[in-house]
Every structure is written in structure tokens, then in C-alpha cells.
Design a protein around this motif. Structure first.
Motif, PDB file in Angstrom:
ATOM      1  N   SER A 161     -14.880 -12.675 -19.649  1.00 54.11           N
ATOM      2  CA  SER A 161     -14.192 -12.082 -18.513  1.00 54.11           C
ATOM      3  C   SER A 161     -14.917 -10.860 -17.967  1.00 54.11           C
ATOM      4  N   ASN A 164     -17.907 -10.471 -13.393  1.00 52.69           N
ATOM      5  CA  ASN A 164     -17.098 -10.544 -12.187  1.00 52.69           C
ATOM      6  C   ASN A 164     -17.384 -11.762 -11.333  1.00 52.69           C
ATOM      7  N   THR A 165     -18.597 -12.280 -11.444  1.00 51.34           N
ATOM      8  CA  THR A 165     -18.954 -13.387 -10.563  1.00 51.34           C
ATOM      9  C   THR A 165     -18.269 -14.686 -10.948  1.00 51.34           C
ATOM     10  N   LEU A 166     -17.776 -14.756 -12.136  1.00 46.28           N
ATOM     11  CA  LEU A 166     -17.117 -15.995 -12.525  1.00 46.28           C
ATOM     12  C   LEU A 166     -15.649 -15.928 -12.221  1.00 46.28           C
ATOM     13  N   GLY A 167     -15.050 -17.067 -12.082  1.00 43.00           N
ATOM     14  CA  GLY A 167     -13.658 -17.137 -11.659  1.00 43.00           C
ATOM     15  C   GLY A 167     -12.677 -17.171 -12.804  1.00 43.00           C
ATOM     16  N   MET A 168     -11.530 -17.748 -12.495  1.00 39.00           N
ATOM     17  CA  MET A 168     -10.437 -17.786 -13.459  1.00 39.00           C
ATOM     18  C   MET A 168     -10.833 -18.526 -14.733  1.00 39.00           C
ATOM     19  N   ARG A 169     -11.530 -19.642 -14.551  1.00 31.43           N
ATOM     20  CA  ARG A 169     -11.819 -20.473 -15.707  1.00 31.43           C
ATOM     21  C   ARG A 169     -13.108 -19.996 -16.330  1.00 31.43           C
ATOM     22  N   SER A 170     -13.147 -18.735 -16.716  1.00 33.67           N
ATOM     23  CA  SER A 170     -14.395 -18.212 -17.248  1.00 33.67           C
ATOM     24  C   SER A 170     -14.448 -18.297 -18.762  1.00 33.67           C
ATOM     25  N   ARG A 171     -13.616 -19.151 -19.287  1.00 31.74           N
ATOM     26  CA  ARG A 171     -13.711 -19.369 -20.721  1.00 31.74           C
ATOM     27  C   ARG A 171     -14.826 -20.390 -20.935  1.00 31.74           C
TER      28      ARG A 171
ATOM     29  N   ASP B 318      -9.918 -20.261  -7.997  1.00 33.67           N
ATOM     30  CA  ASP B 318     -11.379 -20.210  -8.108  1.00 33.67           C
ATOM     31  C   ASP B 318     -12.053 -20.724  -6.849  1.00 33.67           C
ATOM     32  N   TYR B 321     -11.870 -18.165  -4.282  1.00 36.10           N
ATOM     33  CA  TYR B 321     -12.695 -17.014  -4.672  1.00 36.10           C
ATOM     34  C   TYR B 321     -14.169 -17.311  -4.423  1.00 36.10           C
ATOM     35  N   PHE B 322     -14.612 -18.490  -4.855  1.00 34.41           N
ATOM     36  CA  PHE B 322     -16.020 -18.843  -4.676  1.00 34.41           C
ATOM     37  C   PHE B 322     -16.373 -19.030  -3.208  1.00 34.41           C
ATOM     38  N   TYR B 348      -4.026 -12.766 -18.507  1.00 33.06           N
ATOM     39  CA  TYR B 348      -5.400 -13.015 -18.074  1.00 33.06           C
ATOM     40  C   TYR B 348      -5.478 -13.007 -16.551  1.00 33.06           C
ATOM     41  N   THR B 352      -7.557 -10.620 -14.009  1.00 35.44           N
ATOM     42  CA  THR B 352      -8.471 -11.185 -13.007  1.00 35.44           C
ATOM     43  C   THR B 352      -8.119 -10.665 -11.622  1.00 35.44           C
ATOM     44  N   LYS B 355      -9.549  -7.321 -10.933  1.00 35.61           N
ATOM     45  CA  LYS B 355     -11.003  -7.376 -10.662  1.00 35.61           C
ATOM     46  C   LYS B 355     -11.258  -7.867  -9.255  1.00 35.61           C
ATOM     47  N   TRP B 356     -10.565  -8.935  -8.883  1.00 35.65           N
ATOM     48  CA  TRP B 356     -10.817  -9.548  -7.580  1.00 35.65           C
ATOM     49  C   TRP B 356     -10.385  -8.639  -6.440  1.00 35.65           C
TER      50      TRP B 356
END
Lengths: 193, 359
Positions: A161, A164-171, B318, B321-322, B348, B352, B355-356
Motif C-alpha cells: 500500500s 501510490n501509483t497502484l490502486g485498490m487491489r495492491s495486494r 481502480d 483511478y487509472f 483499507y 486508500t 491517499k487518492w
């Protein structure tokens, strides 16, 4: 939808052997005549009651047992199902048995990892092989695709986590297909011999 | 000269395969820790590109050492990356190279979704057609170690060598470039065309069908060929799915998408395939399609399937966001916070969101 992968009777016979018991002793413990029990194992006609009692007698986690016998339910299409691993003590016993068979197959097919793998899969189901052979610290995942279960091994997982560039599913996961996982174990076994 | 030499573990194929591949000297066959395994995929054709990794000391590659690169620049294109590895008998040899590669100052991570399964860290990227891996018998060009032959003549203590000494420019690089010119025709890495549907699609013979069945879950170029032919002669959703899943497993995500779309077209009730496709669209940055499909799946989902709904909300967040639509992305995060029953996910999501909102 339930799917069944390998004959139940054959797998139960292996469990019995791994617990250093005989079919005759087990039949006695179940209160079933030997011939009847033997026929049930051959014909896959064990009753639910007997399966439950076998789980207790052989000290096998029932949740694991239904997976090892190939009874799978549906899986969420977006997430792979995390499968419980078998108890460590049980794995050690199962592993000896499977490794012995693996060694024979390697002797018969010294130059072909794929042939060894195919023979193993003819005798055991994918989940059982993965659960027995792959390192304990890895997890086994299952996905259902067009009605067929596929297994994966997750070798590395971390919550990243911080990025920052990765999204929600950053697991993060590192998935190895069941086939490749077996290839790895076969190659590692060849190295050790 | 835009050239960089990298020293990696010695392998045969560098495409992640296990069967027939050597055991990496830098670690086992299992991925156990960062830096242990990424270089073994340096010649994997990953959706048409190759991504190169080398273990370095430090946190950046000093690309300002190349002409016309300023100190704040983060990447440079048009590079030749020469891959070297130590053979147990022959010493450090050139095993392959990238042409027209991009070099990054900082290590990058590939986008990864649950369907793709590998997170790739890399310093270099090139088209698969610009990557050249040599077979073992052609790995005949030795690169020295400076400790043996003198400063500026080869690798120092680290795994990268900029080869910008006067000696290297005069005596080594011209010979390397000749070697490269002579050996382009010898490459063994898989090019993208090999994954595409062949022009000829004869029916599978009895023997081939039997062989195809015996392969089971195994996927390779041969089984892909069989899958294409099986579909051509007996089209249906299962046959289309076999092609799609083979391409996915061979990391050809862009090629796999139309085949997954075909499966859904022929079998609109196949919810699991939609689940794969929604992530594949995201993987290939087709965010609009991913959003449309995720919303379609939401409409079909049973309201009791809370886990599934949570996951779809995450995908939508996501995707927006992307696509840089942060406000819309945050709307979906808010829905998770409001509706989910998963406490861990809720926390979680809150993190997030913070951050966003800074973006």
C-alpha cells in the motif's frame, strides 16, 4: 455445482496406508465386513456416514478431506479461493508416500519432467499433490473456469500500500500454475537425488 | 554509445519455464524474495514486450552517463542492453541482448491484476521482436572481469558495466556489435507472431486429439496450435475458452481478449469468464471496457454475494483511478466504506481514499 475429480475409494486407500493401518483394521473400526468395505472402496460407494467416521478414525480434517477427494463448490469469479492446507503431521506422512512414488517415476522417466508429472496426475489429483509437495508457507488457490477447477500456488504476497501509483487491489501475489508448481517440485527432487 | 552490459544468472531460456531449464545460481526455482527471480523472465514474451531485470547495488541506474541525458531525466530509449552470465566452464559470456530498449533510472513494476499473477520488476523494456536470446552453443563471446584484465575492460564488482572507458569503446564494443550483427538470426526466444492464429487450421488427427487430451492443463505453443485448430473445426464456447485461457497462460493478454469476448458472446451466462475479462481489460488499460463489464456484472450479481460486490466496487474504483478520474474513483471507494461488511477492507479503503484525495 459440484465436481468430482478422482475416485474416492483410491484416495481413501492411500489415507489408510499413510496412517499405517490396513483395510481390514479400518473395516473393523467402521463396523463393516471386510468384503463389503473393500467393494465400497473399489466401486466408490462409501456412504456419507462412513466417510465422516473415516475422517475421525484417520484423524483427517473433514474440510481438507472433501477437497482432497475432489469435491469442490463454486468459486467467486473474481477471487481465487484460498484452500486450507492439511495438518503438518498428516502432510509428513503423505509426503513420504508421494515422494516414494515420485522417485519411481523419475527412475522410469529420467529425461522427461512432463512425463513424470502426467503419470503423477493419473494417480493422484492436482490438489492432493500440491498440498503434499509444495512448501508449507505457500498457499494454494482455486479458481473455477468453465466448470473445471484450476489450482494455483501463491508464492509471495505482500501489502504494498506504500505505492501510490497502484490502486485498490495492491495486494501482490505471485502465482504459479499447478502444472508449473509440480514441475518445480519434480526438478527439485531430481536435484536432491 | 548507448550500450549497457548486465550480468545475470546463467539460464537456458529466461522465460520462466521450469521443464528443461537450469536451476538459477542466484536462488531456487521458487520465488522466495525480491530480486531472486525477476531476471529469469528477461526473455519472456509478456504481451508482446520483454522486461529486463538485473540486481544492482544502489537504487538507480545512472542514465545521465549517456549523451543527451540530463540529470532529472527518468528514462532513455534507443539502448542496446547486453545480457551476460557466468557459465560454469566458459566464464562470463553474452547470452543475449535487447535492441531499441528503454532504460529506466528507477526500477519499475509492471501492472498486475489477479489474472496475470506475476509482478515484474524491471529496469529495461523492449519489444519482443527486439530481444535476442542465443542458444547455449552460440554463447561464445566472453566479457572480462576488470579484476582480472584491468580497469575499464569488463565488469567490476557490480552487475552492470557502462563500458564507457576508452579501452572498451575502441576494443570491446565494436567486436560486440559485430557479434550481435552475426548472431541475430540465431535467436531462440519466442516472438509474438508465434502466438497468433495460424493461417492453416487442419482438423486434428486421432493421434493429435489423443495427445491434446493427454496434455491436460499443460499449455505451450503446441497445445495452443491444437486449440486453434479444434476451434476452427468445432467452434463453441469451450473451444474458444481453450484458446483464450492458453493465450492468457502464455502471457498474451491482448491476444487473449478477443477470444474471451468470443466465449461470452457464445455463452453470455458464463459469469466466471466475465470475471477474467474484466481484469484483463484493466491489465491492458482498456478501462472503459473494464468499467462497462464490471457494471454489467454488478447488475447481474445477487445482492447476497457481498464479497463479489466488494470486489467489483474495487475494480471500478481502480479503473477510474487509472483513468485519472479521481472523483469518480472516490465515489466507488465511498460505496465500499458504506456498504461492505468486511472490516479489513473498509479500513483499507479509508486509507486508500486518503491517499487518492491527495492526488
Amino acid at each position: 455445482m459440484l465436481e468430482k475429480q478422482k475416485p474416492v475409494g483410491a484416495m481413501i486407500k492411500q489415507f489408510i496406508k499413510c496412517r499405517n493401518k490396513t483395510i481390514s483394521e479400518t473395516a473393523d473400526a467402521m463396523g463393516i465386513k471386510y468384503n463389503t468395505f473393500s467393494a465400497q472402496l473399489i466401486n466408490d460407494t462409501l456412504s456419507v456416514d462412513v466417510l465422516f467416521r473415516l475422517a475421525v478414525y484417520l484423524d483427517i480434517d473433514l474440510n481438507w478431506m472433501h477437497m482432497a477427494l475432489g469435491y469442490f463448490g463454486t468459486v467467486n469469479p473474481l477471487e481465487k479461493e484460498n484452500i486450507p492446507r492439511m495438518q503438518k503431521v498428516f502432510r509428513e506422512e503423505q509426503r513420504k508416500f508421494v515422494l516414494k512414488r515420485l522417485d519411481s517415476l523419475i527412475d522410469e522417466n529420467p529425461n522427461s519432467t512432463s512425463e513424470v508429472r502426467r503419470e503423477l496426475l493419473n494417480e493422484f489429483n492436482m490438489f492432493y499433490l500440491l498440498d503434499t509437495l509444495i512448501p508449507e508457507e505457500y498457499s494454494i488457490l482455486r479458481a473455477t473456469e468453465r466448470g473445471v477447477s484450476k489450482f494455483y500456488v501463491n508464492t509471495y504476497e505482500s501489502d504494498i500500500s506504500g505505492r501510490n501509483t497502484l490502486g485498490m487491489r495492491s495486494r501482490v501475489v505471485q502465482l504459479v500454475t499447478g502444472i508449473n508448481a509440480l514441475n518445480i517440485e519434480i526438478e527439485e527432487r531430481k536435484d536432491k537425488r | 554509445m548507448n550500450i549497457l552490459f548486465c550480468n545475470i544468472t546463467y539460464l537456458k531460456f529466461y522465460d520462466g519455464r521450469v521443464d528443461g531449464e537450469l536451476k538459477p545460481s542466484s536462488g531456487g526455482r521458487w520465488v522466495r524474495e525480491n530480486g531472486d527471480a525477476h531476471e529469469k523472465w528477461n526473455f519472456l514474451n509478456y504481451d508482446g514486450d520483454c522486461y529486463g531485470y538485473v540486481q544492482i547495488n544502489g537504487e538507480q541506474l545512472h542514465i545521465e552517463r549517456y549523451d543527451n541525458v540530463i540529470s532529472t531525466q527518468e528514462e532513455k530509449s534507443g539502448m542496446i542492453i547486453v545480457w551476460c552470465a557466468e557459465h560454469p566452464v566458459y566464464g562470463t559470456v553474452i547470452v543475449g541482448w535487447y535492441e531499441n530498449a528503454t532504460i529506466y533510472r528507477y526500477c519499475q513494476s509492471s501492472i498486475s491484476t489477479p489474472v496475470t499473477g506475476i509482478v515484474r520488476d524491471y529496469w529495461f523494456k523492449t519489444k519482443a521482436e527486439d530481444a535476442y536470446l542465443l542458444p547455449e552453443e552460440k554463447r561464445t563471446f566472453n566479457i572480462s572481469r576488470a579484476s582480472k584484465t584491468g580497469t575499464g575492460t569488463g565488469f567490476g564488482r557490480g552487475n552492470i558495466w557502462y563500458a564507457d572507458s576508452g579501452y572498451a569503446k575502441k576494443n570491446i564494443i565494436p567486436n560486440v556489435l559485430s557479434f550481435i550483427n552475426e548472431n541475430r538470426k540465431n535467436r531462440i526466444n519466442t516472438l509474438t507472431d508465434e502466438f497468433k492464429q495460424p493461417d492453416e487450421l487442419p482438423m486434428l488427427s486421432k493421434e493429435e486429439l489423443s495427445q491434446y487430451e493427454s496434455f491436460g492443463e499443460e499449455v505451450n505453443l503446441k497445445t495452443l496450435n491444437y486449440a486453434y485448430r479444434e476451434y476452427a473445426n468445432s467452434p463453441g464456447p469451450d473451444a474458444a475458452y481453450d484458446v483464450a485461457s492458453s493465450l492468457l497462460e502464455l502471457c498474451q493478454f491482448s491476444l487473449a481478449i478477443p477470444w474471451y469476448e468470443k466465449v461470452i458472446e457464445m455463452d453470455p451466462s458464463d459469469f466466471n469468464t466475465k470475471g477474467t475479462l474484466v481484469y484483463l481489460y484493466q491489465q491492458c488499460k482498456e478501462y472503459v471496457k473494464s468499467i462497462d463489464l464490471a457494471e454489467d456484472m454488478l447488475n447481474q450479481a445477487d445482492c447476497k454475494e457481498r464479497d463479489l460486490i466488494d470486489e467489483l466496487y474495487c475494480i471500478l474504483a481502480d479503473d477510474y483511478y487509472f483513468s485519472n478520474d479521481i472523483s469518480k474513483a472516490i465515489e466507488w471507494l465511498d460505496r465500499i466504506i458504506k456498504e461492505s461488511k468486511n472490516e479489513e477492507l473498509i479500513q483499507y479503503t479509508k486509507d486508500t481514499k486518503k491517499k487518492w484525495m491527495l492526488c
